[in-house]
Scaffold this motif. Structure first.
Motif, mmCIF file in Angstrom:
data_model
loop_
_atom_site.group_PDB
_atom_site.id
_atom_site.type_symbol
_atom_site.label_atom_id
_atom_site.label_comp_id
_atom_site.label_asym_id
_atom_site.label_seq_id
_atom_site.Cartn_x
_atom_site.Cartn_y
_atom_site.Cartn_z
ATOM 1 N N ALA A 103 0.872 -1.174 0.000
ATOM 2 C CA ALA A 103 0.000 0.000 0.000
ATOM 3 C C ALA A 103 0.907 1.221 0.000
ATOM 4 C CB ALA A 103 -0.912 0.010 1.221
ATOM 5 N N ASP A 104 0.614 2.168 -0.848
ATOM 6 C CA ASP A 104 1.486 3.327 -0.999
ATOM 7 C C ASP A 104 1.665 4.056 0.342
ATOM 8 O OD1 ASP A 104 3.041 4.855 -2.864
ATOM 9 O OD2 ASP A 104 1.576 6.462 -2.661
ATOM 10 N N GLY A 105 2.929 4.266 0.714
ATOM 11 C CA GLY A 105 3.244 4.978 1.948
ATOM 12 C C GLY A 105 3.262 4.123 3.194
ATOM 13 N N LEU A 106 2.947 2.834 3.066
ATOM 14 C CA LEU A 106 2.944 1.930 4.212
ATOM 15 C C LEU A 106 4.004 0.855 4.042
ATOM 16 C CD1 LEU A 106 -0.890 1.441 4.813
ATOM 17 C CD2 LEU A 106 0.662 3.058 5.929
ATOM 18 N N SER A 107 4.490 0.342 5.168
ATOM 19 C CA SER A 107 5.523 -0.689 5.143
ATOM 20 C C SER A 107 4.915 -2.067 5.400
ATOM 21 C CB SER A 107 6.577 -0.397 6.222
ATOM 22 O OG SER A 107 6.043 -0.660 7.516
ATOM 23 N N PHE A 108 5.725 -3.074 5.240
ATOM 24 C CA PHE A 108 5.350 -4.448 5.588
ATOM 25 C C PHE A 108 4.893 -4.517 7.043
ATOM 26 C CE2 PHE A 108 7.011 -8.458 7.474
ATOM 27 C CZ PHE A 108 6.255 -9.386 6.770
ATOM 28 N N ALA A 109 5.631 -3.890 7.938
ATOM 29 C CA ALA A 109 5.332 -3.980 9.366
ATOM 30 C C ALA A 109 4.127 -3.155 9.779
ATOM 31 C CB ALA A 109 6.554 -3.557 10.180
ATOM 32 N N ASP A 110 3.730 -2.185 8.968
ATOM 33 C CA ASP A 110 2.597 -1.343 9.336
ATOM 34 C C ASP A 110 1.290 -2.129 9.418
ATOM 35 O OD1 ASP A 110 3.979 1.039 9.667
ATOM 36 O OD2 ASP A 110 3.724 1.652 7.573
ATOM 37 N N ALA A 111 1.233 -3.265 8.772
ATOM 38 C CA ALA A 111 0.014 -4.083 8.809
ATOM 39 C C ALA A 111 -0.078 -4.931 10.073
ATOM 40 C CB ALA A 111 -0.043 -4.988 7.577
ATOM 41 N N TRP A 112 0.984 -4.956 10.854
ATOM 42 C CA TRP A 112 1.010 -5.793 12.045
ATOM 43 C C TRP A 112 0.289 -5.110 13.209
ATOM 44 C CZ3 TRP A 112 6.062 -9.010 12.894
ATOM 45 C CH2 TRP A 112 6.407 -9.645 11.713
ATOM 46 N N PRO A 167 8.530 2.453 3.836
ATOM 47 C CA PRO A 167 7.259 2.428 3.109
ATOM 48 C C PRO A 167 7.396 2.024 1.649
ATOM 49 C CG PRO A 167 8.022 4.682 3.343
ATOM 50 C CD PRO A 167 8.953 3.829 4.159
ATOM 51 N N ALA A 168 6.316 1.474 1.139
ATOM 52 C CA ALA A 168 6.211 1.172 -0.289
ATOM 53 C C ALA A 168 5.927 2.454 -1.063
ATOM 54 C CB ALA A 168 5.099 0.160 -0.530
ATOM 55 N N ARG A 169 6.377 2.455 -2.325
ATOM 56 C CA ARG A 169 6.099 3.570 -3.233
ATOM 57 C C ARG A 169 5.538 2.978 -4.519
ATOM 58 N NH1 ARG A 169 12.155 6.074 -2.758
ATOM 59 N NH2 ARG A 169 12.152 6.512 -0.499
ATOM 60 N N LEU A 170 4.278 3.184 -4.740
ATOM 61 C CA LEU A 170 3.617 2.568 -5.894
ATOM 62 C C LEU A 170 3.661 3.490 -7.100
ATOM 63 C CD1 LEU A 170 0.470 0.913 -4.291
ATOM 64 C CD2 LEU A 170 2.612 -0.189 -4.958
ATOM 65 N N ALA A 171 4.203 2.964 -8.205
ATOM 66 C CA ALA A 171 4.178 3.706 -9.468
ATOM 67 C C ALA A 171 2.805 3.630 -10.111
ATOM 68 C CB ALA A 171 5.240 3.148 -10.419
ATOM 69 N N ARG A 172 2.023 2.631 -9.694
ATOM 70 C CA ARG A 172 0.695 2.409 -10.275
ATOM 71 C C ARG A 172 -0.135 1.623 -9.268
ATOM 72 N NH1 ARG A 172 -0.325 -0.863 -15.970
ATOM 73 N NH2 ARG A 172 -2.595 -0.582 -16.054
ATOM 74 N N PRO A 173 -1.421 1.890 -9.118
ATOM 75 C CA PRO A 173 -2.236 1.121 -8.176
ATOM 76 C C PRO A 173 -2.211 -0.374 -8.497
ATOM 77 C CG PRO A 173 -3.407 3.094 -8.872
ATOM 78 C CD PRO A 173 -2.197 2.990 -9.746
ATOM 79 N N ILE A 174 -2.026 -1.185 -7.484
ATOM 80 C CA ILE A 174 -1.908 -2.623 -7.742
ATOM 81 C C ILE A 174 -3.214 -3.218 -8.242
ATOM 82 C CG2 ILE A 174 -0.002 -2.944 -6.128
ATOM 83 C CD1 ILE A 174 -2.014 -4.080 -4.118
ATOM 84 N N THR A 175 -4.337 -2.587 -7.948
ATOM 85 C CA THR A 175 -5.616 -3.132 -8.395
ATOM 86 C C THR A 175 -5.854 -2.941 -9.887
ATOM 87 O OG1 THR A 175 -6.635 -1.069 -7.642
ATOM 88 C CG2 THR A 175 -6.765 -2.973 -6.172
#
Length: 230
Positions: A103-112, A167-175
């Motif tokens: 998710a843009d602006g969030l890290s792997f650990a942010d979901a924990w 954080p992740a940086r998305l070049a394009r929405p994954i959906t």
């Protein structure tokens, strides 16, 4: 025939995909199993999230691959989802194997949960900035043979901690990307809420596999068939 780029989860190297890669190659596919930066020794404590994204993009662009199926397991769904948005028309499909999704602006650990995040912080402090390999007890009750458990426990390496917290940086929405999500039912009956929401996209499909969280070792032939059908 497709070009498969297989990315392992945290604390694992490209070797984790050996059995799946053999199945795919025997069917005529090209396979590139990636060992992410910091997972084969070196400066694991300073490798960040974007380096892992760059690792994947470099495999695709450096080998001039097209019709690419990008496959991410567990943690590596985070960099795979970001890399998928960067490779443009080289992409055929993204496949998440029982993985996190970015998710843009969030890290792997942010979901924990807060409790799990405290535990992770303690783990990273113990590992001097890395997530230390798991012991055999971590892999029980996941449809794995004793040999597979021993392999995971003995070949696992420290994982760069920054890749888990940056954080992740998305070049394009994954959906917007053609995607298959493979849910391994022995690690939970349903996908996480963020995955369930993403599955509302017309570009996403859900496939279930009756095995544990490491299907590349517990059911490699079945997983290879699912990937080949992607």
């Amino acid at each position: 025939m497709g070009e498969f780029v297989l990315v392992p989860g945290a604390r694992l190297g490209g070797w984790a995909w050996d059995a799946v890669a053999e199945q795919l190659r025997s069917a005529g596919h090209a396979v590139y199993a990636v060992t992410l930066s910091g997972l084969a020794g070196g400066d694991a404590d300073v490798v960040g999230q974007q380096q892992h994204v760059d690792d994947i993009v470099s495999v695709v662009e450096g080998n001039d691959l097209y019709d690419v199926v990008l496959v991410g397991h567990s943690y590596s769904g985070i960099p795979v989802g970001q890399a998928a948005g960067r490779i443009g028309d080289r992409l055929r499909r993204v496949v998440y194997v029982d993985s996190s999704i970015p998710a843009d602006g969030l890290s792997f650990a942010d979901a924990w949960s807060p409790e799990d995040r405290v535990w992770l912080d303690e783990q990273l402090a113990e590992g001097d900035g890395t997530w230390l390999p798991a012991g055999p007890e971590y892999f029980v009750d996941q449809d794995l043979s004793a040999e597979a458990i021993n392999l995971l426990a003995t070949r696992g390496t420290p994982h760069p901690g920054l890749t888990l917290t940056q954080p992740a940086r998305l070049a394009r929405p994954i959906t917007e990307l053609p995607t298959t999500y493979i849910k391994c039912l022995m690690s939970g009956d349903t996908p996480t809420p963020d995955v369930q929401q993403a599955l509302n996209s017309p570009h996403w499909d859900l496939v279930e596999l009756q095995t544990g969280h490491w299907p590349m070792l517990s059911q490699p032939a079945e997983l290879a068939k699912l990937l080949a059908a992607s």
